[in-house]
Design a protein around this motif. Structure first.
Motif, PDB file in Angstrom:
ATOM      1  N   ALA A 143      40.582  49.336  45.890  1.00  0.00           N
ATOM      2  CA  ALA A 143      40.829  48.616  44.640  1.00  0.00           C
ATOM      3  C   ALA A 143      41.396  49.548  43.570  1.00  0.00           C
ATOM      4  O   ALA A 143      42.375  49.216  42.891  1.00  0.00           O
ATOM      5  N   TYR A 169      37.709  35.654  44.318  1.00  0.00           N
ATOM      6  CA  TYR A 169      36.316  36.074  44.520  1.00  0.00           C
ATOM      7  C   TYR A 169      35.363  34.893  44.320  1.00  0.00           C
ATOM      8  O   TYR A 169      34.452  34.665  45.118  1.00  0.00           O
ATOM      9  N   SER A 225      42.301  38.095  41.563  1.00  0.00           N
ATOM     10  CA  SER A 225      41.117  38.533  42.296  1.00  0.00           C
ATOM     11  C   SER A 225      39.856  37.806  41.823  1.00  0.00           C
ATOM     12  O   SER A 225      38.998  37.460  42.631  1.00  0.00           O
ATOM     13  N   MET A 265      37.703  43.682  45.660  1.00  0.00           N
ATOM     14  CA  MET A 265      38.917  43.210  45.006  1.00  0.00           C
ATOM     15  C   MET A 265      39.140  43.976  43.702  1.00  0.00           C
ATOM     16  O   MET A 265      38.201  44.596  43.171  1.00  0.00           O
TER      17      MET A 265
END
Length: 269
Positions: A140, A45, A41, A108
């Motif tokens: 999440a 990201y 993640s 995320m």
């Protein structure tokens, strides 16, 4: 032997790789570790931020950060109160506003939040935006992304088992069975599972927004606006990854009394 071993292996994976999610209290597979998901993640990201036009320094950007921080603080306090400090230790919260017409937001694993500018005209106010951001944070924390990966792995394993059982059958028969299996697994397993996750995130997100001091009642007009936005250009609920707005509103109304108690408790502080 193939058709025997594949289900057996699948069963062993389920027994020995099953954990309990701390926020939902539900059993879930843990083939992919939380640490692996966090690493993935963070990488994704950064890539999204690099490829997007970020909005910084504006009133909207500051508002997204403020709401994100309040939700993060409320969630952290909730986890600490439940003796689950370790669960939050890996979270490094980030909040970014992305310039895009898309009506969307996401979070995320690890607390990496993104809100698209196209969402703001629909949320209209801080409380509704907090409901959306709480919903994404809930995805999440409930590790819904990891669950979907595991579900896909399970579906593929089942498909291999079916192929083994169909070995020796005419090619046309095999093709017909595999096509039917694909449709059945999508409509009967994958899509209902996705809709269930959405409703779970609605419930948890409503609570998180309320604990952060945002009025949960704004969730109802928010989803009414979302319904108007789609103007009926959506597949029927059984063929969709998301519940119909009417379903979401009905479920949110059931959750509202508890959420309002949480919200009102913050007003006395």
């Amino acid at each position: 032997m193939k058709q025997v071993w594949i289900p057996l292996i699948g069963g062993l994976i389920f027994v020995y790789a099953c954990t309990t999610n701390k926020v939902t209290g539900k059993k879930q597979l843990n083939i992919i570790s939380s640490a692996q998901m966090l690493s993935l993640s963070e990488t994704q990201y950064k890539q999204v931020l690099q490829q997007s036009k970020l909005i910084t320094g504006t009133a909207h950007a500051k508002k997204v950060a403020e709401i994100g921080k309040r939700i993060a603080a409320a969630v952290t306090k909730y986890y600490n109160d439940q003796g689950m400090q370790a669960e939050m230790a890996t979270y490094k919260w980030e909040y970014n506003l992305i310039d895009s017409k898309e009506v969307n937001a996401w979070c995320m694993p690890g607390g990496k939040i993104a809100v698209y500018t196209g969402l703001l005209p629909v949320t209209k106010n801080d409380d509704a935006l907090a409901v959306v951001m709480g919903h994404e944070v809930a995805h999440a924390l409930a590790e819904h992304g990891k669950q979907r990966i595991h579900q896909q792995l399970g579906t593929e394993l089942a498909a291999l088992g079916l192929q083994g059982m169909m070995a020796g059958k005419p090619q046309q028969t095999q093709a017909a069975f595999m096509t039917a299996f694909g449709a059945a697994s999508t409509l009967g397993v994958i899509l209902p599972f996705s809709r269930k996750q959405e409703l779970e995130a609605d419930k948890l997100g409503l609570q998180f927004a309320a604990m952060a001091g945002y009025n949960p009642e704004e969730a109802i007009p928010l989803w009414q606006r979302m319904g108007e936005l789609s103007k009926g250009n959506k597949p029927p609920e059984f063929a969709s990854t998301h519940p119909a707005e009417e379903t979401r509103i009905a479920e949110l109304q059931k959750q509202m009394p508890e959420a309002k108690k949480l919200y009102l408790s913050t007003k006395g502080k």
